[in-house]
Design an enzyme around this catalytic site. Sequence first.
Site: not given
Length: 687
Positions: A35-36, A220-221, A249, A624
């Site tokens: 994503k980043t 973002d997010e 998420q 994770r």
Amino acid sequence: MNKLNFETELNEPQIKAVKTIEGPVLIIAGAGSGKTRVITYRIAYMLETGIPQSAILALTFTNKAAREMESRVKSLTGKKLQNLTVGTFHAFGVRILREEIETLGYRKNFSIYDETDRLQLIKDSLREQRISPEGVDLYALGQLFSNIKIGRQSWEALEQSGDRLARGGFEPVYREYQHSLKLFNALDFDDLLVLPIEIFENSPEILEKYRHRYRYVMVDEFQDTSFTQYRLMKFLADRNVCVVGDDDQSIYSWRGANYENILNFERDFPGTAEIKLEQNYRSTTTILEAANGVISHNANRKGKTLWSGNEGGKPIELCHPENETDEGEFIAARIQELRFREKLTYDDFGVLLRTNSLTRSIEEAFLADNIPYRVSGGTSFFARKEIKDILSYLRVIANPDDDVNLLRIINTPRRGIGKTLISTVTGLARKKQSSLWEAMGALRHASIPLWEGPGTETLDKGRAEIDGFMKMIESFKAEILGGTSQKGWRLSQKVRHLVETIDYWSYLVTEYRKNDKMARWKFLNIESLINSIETWEADEDTLDPTLYPYLNRISLITRNDDDGETGGRGKVNLSTIHAAKGLEFPVVFIAGAEEGIIPHERSVEEGGGNIEEERRLFYVAITRARDKLFISSCRKRRRLQNTVDCVPSPFLAEIPPHLIAYREEEKPVEDPEEAEKYFALLKSKFV
């Protein structure tokens, strides 16, 4: 300028997400899908196509994320970014208010109140309305005021629901609070979002100015945006708006996040281009298949299936230890085993928990195995104030000349030994070059005045308090260090007697009289400490279950290690699942996978969307892990002074069975060379 190389750096959906810059765009970015990278390449691509920096607005949730985003764009483009706006929602709100707040009747040199200032103003507002702050839960009232301000609640709805705070007649207090903020030319944190929206609603010409300035908006997010943040974005975004998020998420509803904003976006921006990033670059196929199996049980989500080029992977190991002590020992043993077998460092391991209250048994196991660790998302069990208070009593009993621990407990709980008396004792100790305990002994029997000024009554009271404190320590020194007491008590029972004698429970009730839940929680921590002493005493490997060996053992865990002292081995990350979001580890342990813990019993009671959020939390924990995942679910767990039977988390049944391997009893090491290495590892722990 650096040439952007999309073909080698990005996959096809990522390239599409980067190059689709006109119109509304919704990027569903699964866990570990880059994503980043997509966001930074997208900004770099816009700059490369000639869009000026000043026309781009990128909003995120933390200053750290904003700095990382800006740094990556600089690295990609080689440009200075003086005119690019990258920041948090609140920082952007401040930017608007610095320019436009005068339209609301404020002056430009406004102050921003932190939580301490805000609570003080709420206190003052209560007094203005002739309500004593003493009987009011200021934190709860502050939360109510925040919810009213951002529109999550209304006074009318609260009154109809019979809410306790609404019945308290606090609406005039809220009006007084708001009036005072404006009078003092001050804003609280909510104002940084609410007031820009008010400006845009009341001043179309100002809104048009910002829409014309920021022609390309990115968020973002997005799944973590609140209703208020969504409204601010919706005002600003004219047409070219891109939001990036993953509804699977969304785990922050308790602080206002609204995962339904993803659905709202498609409704509010017709013709939205939806792009899914489903290739995961982090985890093995096994881990992703498990995560997909769990999250597919949520009804309110955008459909997607994560996949990985990292085919196969080790099975997920599910362990059912007898209790939390065995669970901690299991995790510690696996960490040491994998460090040896796979040449890993301690920071390759993440141990994830639903709540920070579960760390104690794992911390103790790490202590016993000399495993360095850090606690994220909360305070280490042994660093909590209430635990340090009780341990300080034990350390002073063991060594009354320990000035640091003596100062910690001399007036905790409060016993009338105030600052003036402590200052007198400290001054005498410095003059005599003695410990505080010795100075107190001298003052205890001296005929000289303790200080000049107060009368004999105060003088006698000070001596009486010192005498009472010292007699108590001496009494417990005889009881705890004198072997088994007359009642046949073990150390754990003596510590419980100490806690009862100093009446620490009443101290907590007084300290947290407006928050009885906090008082109970802290006292449960002390109960947990006593339980841990009891477990240590009962361990057949504990040869000397007395105070000095116990304190030596605890000192190892409470020392302040520098990262450099671990010799490049790093530290295990012991974390709540919430705090681990955005992180990844080669090996992950999910501990406490039991009903009532995850899903949390409170969410089970409330049902509905809360269960789905708990499942999202479990999904985040699973994703994770890069290479290996262990999940432990205890058969029994200690609660207060009782041991209760546990039921495995229902989420475990949602993992496809063929992905799970059940952990069996340990097999002896048969290979001589491997046994030699194990011995060397064991030996290194004692060097």
